[in-house]
Design an enzyme around this catalytic site. Structure first.
Site, PDB file in Angstrom:
ATOM      1  N   GLY A 108       0.819  -1.208   0.000  1.00  0.00           N
ATOM      2  CA  GLY A 108       0.000   0.000   0.000  1.00  0.00           C
ATOM      3  C   GLY A 108       0.854   1.259   0.000  1.00  0.00           C
TER       4      GLY A 108
ATOM      5  N   ASP B  40      -1.545 -12.469   5.251  1.00  0.00           N
ATOM      6  CA  ASP B  40      -2.847 -11.947   5.661  1.00  0.00           C
ATOM      7  C   ASP B  40      -2.769 -11.741   7.167  1.00  0.00           C
ATOM      8  OD1 ASP B  40      -5.436 -11.589   6.509  1.00  0.00           O
ATOM      9  OD2 ASP B  40      -6.223 -13.431   5.601  1.00  0.00           O
ATOM     10  N   ILE B  41      -2.825 -10.491   7.608  1.00  0.00           N
ATOM     11  CA  ILE B  41      -2.590 -10.216   9.046  1.00  0.00           C
ATOM     12  C   ILE B  41      -3.683 -10.792   9.946  1.00  0.00           C
ATOM     13  CG2 ILE B  41      -1.156  -8.144   8.706  1.00  0.00           C
ATOM     14  CD1 ILE B  41      -3.760  -6.536   9.574  1.00  0.00           C
TER      15      ILE B  41
ATOM     16  N   TYR C  43     -16.052   1.602   8.163  1.00  0.00           N
ATOM     17  CA  TYR C  43     -14.586   1.725   8.163  1.00  0.00           C
ATOM     18  C   TYR C  43     -14.110   2.293   9.508  1.00  0.00           C
ATOM     19  CZ  TYR C  43     -10.002   3.772   7.081  1.00  0.00           C
ATOM     20  OH  TYR C  43      -8.679   4.145   7.111  1.00  0.00           O
TER      21      TYR C  43
ATOM     22  N   ALA D  60      -4.447  -2.505   5.891  1.00  0.00           N
ATOM     23  CA  ALA D  60      -5.804  -2.108   6.281  1.00  0.00           C
ATOM     24  C   ALA D  60      -6.740  -2.280   5.089  1.00  0.00           C
ATOM     25  CB  ALA D  60      -5.820  -0.652   6.745  1.00  0.00           C
TER      26      ALA D  60
ATOM     27  N   LYS E 180     -11.863   0.374  12.306  1.00  0.00           N
ATOM     28  CA  LYS E 180     -10.539   0.911  12.665  1.00  0.00           C
ATOM     29  C   LYS E 180     -10.473   1.199  14.177  1.00  0.00           C
ATOM     30  CE  LYS E 180      -7.466   1.889  10.458  1.00  0.00           C
ATOM     31  NZ  LYS E 180      -6.261   1.081  10.087  1.00  0.00           N
TER      32      LYS E 180
ATOM     33  N   THR F  83      -7.090   6.089  12.143  1.00  0.00           N
ATOM     34  CA  THR F  83      -7.633   7.101  11.236  1.00  0.00           C
ATOM     35  C   THR F  83      -8.433   8.197  11.944  1.00  0.00           C
ATOM     36  OG1 THR F  83      -9.253   7.378   9.441  1.00  0.00           O
ATOM     37  CG2 THR F  83      -9.601   5.533  10.901  1.00  0.00           C
TER      38      THR F  83
END
Ligand SMILES: NC(=O)c1ccc[n+]([C@@H]2O[C@H](COP(=O)([O-])OP(=O)(O)OC[C@H]3O[C@@H](n4cnc5c(N)ncnc54)[C@H](OP(=O)(O)O)[C@@H]3O)[C@@H](O)[C@H]2O)c1
Length: 292
Positions: free
Chosen positions: A15, A40-41, A129, A64, A133, A105
């Site tokens: 990213g 893949d976290i 989202y 993310a 987060k 964020t």
């Protein structure tokens, strides 16, 4: 005696922030970066394998699910990456004795305030989202209270991703654009954030921090500045006509906060730095494309 190099794992390395973190890595760090396809976290077994291989002392999580409207349509997928993922990384770091630096964020806030949000302000996300987060940052801060840094950032862009790159691509082909003018925030260079994340991690700055560049702008202001700067740097032959519109005229699946400015003074003070004004950071960022 020379210090042994620090073993660092960067997740979500494909990213815009992941790339900036790799580019800003200090000498003396042995960095292993993994893109989504490699790790893949949210998969504890896969995370365990990478931890066994590298034995990281520091993990910088740039992974993310960032597509805000897609998150509204696929809440399970957003929850998995944004909430379960950080939880899995925190558990692995706790077992390995590693430090976790995680990114959150400005969208954890509802934007009802009209002065910058401090870290003590009450989160109240408006969309999936933001909710996912918030769950991710809470998991990290609770599970790894003594060994984690969580940094909320806003409106990230780089030469290769985010709003600036998307706008530039649109401006190549469209003579006219309409852009929302009633959402205000701070465009923030991913490169600058990456440097801050490295610095906070080096200091083992525990807890929650805010970071954004200086100044404020609407998406419309940001788009106008992108066009002007791109013309100036000869990345565009001419600026398109850009019309300011209201959010109500551009319906999206996810609601967004009207005011999204973070109070970053504590971070500036700790690191002894002043965030650049977003316009000068934008010029530096687009300059990378001009000189490429
Ligand atoms: N972009 C913004 O405006 C903004 C603003 C404030 C805060 N942030 C935060 O800043 C951080 C970095 O964002 P960014 O702008 O660099 O996002 P980005 O460019 O979308 O990069 C996110 C990366 O995470 C990867 N990823 C997604 N799900 C994953 C998973 N389960 N496991 C491992 N990797 C996964 C993605 O890979 P695929 O694309 O292959 O799925 C992508 O490469 C995030 O925490 C984000 O929430 C972003």
């Amino acid at each position: 005696m020379k210090d042994a190099p620090l073993r660092v794992l960067i997740t979500g390395a494909g990213g815009q922030l992941g790339k900036a973190l790799i580019a800003a890595a200090p000498a003396g760090a042995v960095v292993r970066s993994v893109i989504h396809a490699e790790l893949d976290i949210a998969d504890p077994a896969a995370v365990a394998v990478v931890f066994r291989d590298l034995a990281p002392q520091l993990v910088l999580n740039a992974a993310a699910f960032t597509a805000v409207d897609d998150a509204q349509r696929s809440p399970g997928a957003a929850q998995r990456t944004n909430a379960t993922g950080p939880e899995v990384l925190a558990a692995a770091c706790a077992t390995a004795g590693a430090w976790l630096t995680h990114v959150s964020t400005d969208y954890v806030f509802d934007g009802a305030q009209s002065r910058p949000y401090g870290t003590g302000a009450k989160p109240q996300p408006l969309n999936v989202y933001g909710h996912t987060k918030l769950a991710g940052e809470t998991a990290v801060l609770e599970q790894l209270a003594q060994a984690s840094t969580v940094v909320r950032a806003s409106w990230l862009y780089s030469a290769h991703g985010g709003f600036a790159a998307r706008m530039l691509a649109l401006m190549q082909s469209r003579p006219q654009l309409s852009v929302v003018a009633d959402q205000v925030g701070v465009p923030t260079s991913a490169h600058g954030l990456a440097q801050v994340l490295w610095s906070l991690s080096a200091r083992r700055a525990m807890g929650l921090w805010h970071w954004c560049d200086s100044g404020v702008a609407s998406w419309y202001d940001f788009a106008v500045a992108i066009a002007e700067t791109a013309v100036d740097l000869k990345l565009l032959p001419a600026a398109p006509a850009i019309t300011p519109i209201a959010s109500a005229d551009y319906p999206t699946a996810a609601a967004r906060p009207p005011y999204s400015v973070l109070d970053k003074r504590a971070t500036e003070k700790l690191l002894g730095i002043t965030a650049p004004h977003w316009r000068s950071a934008l010029r530096t960022t687009l300059g990378e494309l001009a000189h490429a």
